[in-house]
Design a protein around this motif. Structure first.
Motif, mmCIF file in Angstrom:
data_model
loop_
_atom_site.group_PDB
_atom_site.id
_atom_site.type_symbol
_atom_site.label_atom_id
_atom_site.label_comp_id
_atom_site.label_asym_id
_atom_site.label_seq_id
_atom_site.Cartn_x
_atom_site.Cartn_y
_atom_site.Cartn_z
ATOM 1 N N LYS A 1 0.849 -1.184 0.000
ATOM 2 C CA LYS A 1 0.000 0.000 0.000
ATOM 3 C C LYS A 1 0.882 1.230 0.000
ATOM 4 N N LEU A 2 0.333 2.313 -0.484
ATOM 5 C CA LEU A 2 1.038 3.579 -0.519
ATOM 6 C C LEU A 2 1.269 4.055 0.908
ATOM 7 N N LYS A 3 2.506 4.436 1.192
ATOM 8 C CA LYS A 3 2.819 4.961 2.522
ATOM 9 C C LYS A 3 2.471 6.441 2.520
ATOM 10 N N SER A 4 1.472 6.809 3.321
ATOM 11 C CA SER A 4 1.048 8.196 3.375
ATOM 12 C C SER A 4 0.373 8.480 4.704
ATOM 13 N N ALA A 5 0.830 9.531 5.356
ATOM 14 C CA ALA A 5 0.184 9.960 6.591
ATOM 15 C C ALA A 5 -1.009 10.848 6.280
ATOM 16 N N ALA B 1 11.321 -1.123 -6.484
ATOM 17 C CA ALA B 1 11.952 0.187 -6.249
ATOM 18 C C ALA B 1 11.119 1.035 -5.299
ATOM 19 N N LYS B 2 9.798 0.988 -5.439
ATOM 20 C CA LYS B 2 8.909 1.781 -4.580
ATOM 21 C C LYS B 2 8.894 1.236 -3.150
ATOM 22 N N ILE B 3 9.079 -0.057 -2.999
ATOM 23 C CA ILE B 3 9.202 -0.634 -1.656
ATOM 24 C C ILE B 3 10.522 -0.184 -1.044
ATOM 25 N N LYS B 4 11.566 -0.272 -1.834
ATOM 26 C CA LYS B 4 12.901 0.083 -1.343
ATOM 27 C C LYS B 4 12.995 1.555 -0.951
ATOM 28 N N PHE C 1 6.039 2.599 -1.093
ATOM 29 C CA PHE C 1 5.104 1.523 -0.769
ATOM 30 C C PHE C 1 5.546 0.838 0.511
ATOM 31 N N VAL C 2 4.571 0.416 1.296
ATOM 32 C CA VAL C 2 4.806 -0.434 2.455
ATOM 33 C C VAL C 2 4.391 -1.842 2.043
#
Length: 125
Positions: free
Chosen positions: A7-11, A78-81, A85-86
């Motif tokens: 999932k997208l990491k976003s506060a 790449a987005k996880i790294k 992304f989480v």
């Protein structure tokens, strides 16, 4: 890659889980993923996922067959790294089969994506 849950990491916003349902396409080098939403947001969905079917699912959720994504595996990695992304625990084989079967029965999935969708397992007699 199949079964990857991110999932997208976003506060700032509450993002929903994405689940990769396919292996890498042999010719196009991409994977197919669907995201989840609250069942109340998509009451006509043909596939409801329930708490306990995945560690992230806390309430009845619908698979958004009308908005799939095609990603290159290296984009996801790449987005996880980089923290965009989480990554969560991979989806189980049973959960993947449920999502895939729903996709084959969904009237909301654009036929274009069928090329990337694994076949549904045949049900026993």
């Amino acid at each position: 890659m199949r079964g990857t849950a991110i999932k997208l990491k976003s506060a700032a916003i509450q993002s929903h889980l994405w689940i990769v349902v396919s292996d890498v396409h042999p010719m196009k080098g991409i994977v197919l993923a669907f995201n989840l939403t609250d069942k109340a947001n998509y009451p006509g969905c043909c596939c409801t996922l329930n708490p306990g079917e995945h560690e992230y699912i806390q309430k009845a959720s619908a698979v958004r067959y009308f908005s799939p994504k095609l990603w290159k595996p290296e984009q996801i990695a790449a987005k996880i790294k980089d923290g965009t992304f989480v990554q969560y625990k991979n989806a189980s084989a049973a959960l993947l089969e449920k999502i895939i079967a729903g996709a084959h029965n969904s009237e909301d999935l654009d036929p274009y994506y069928l090329e990337f969708l694994p076949p549904a397992k045949a049900k026993g007699p």
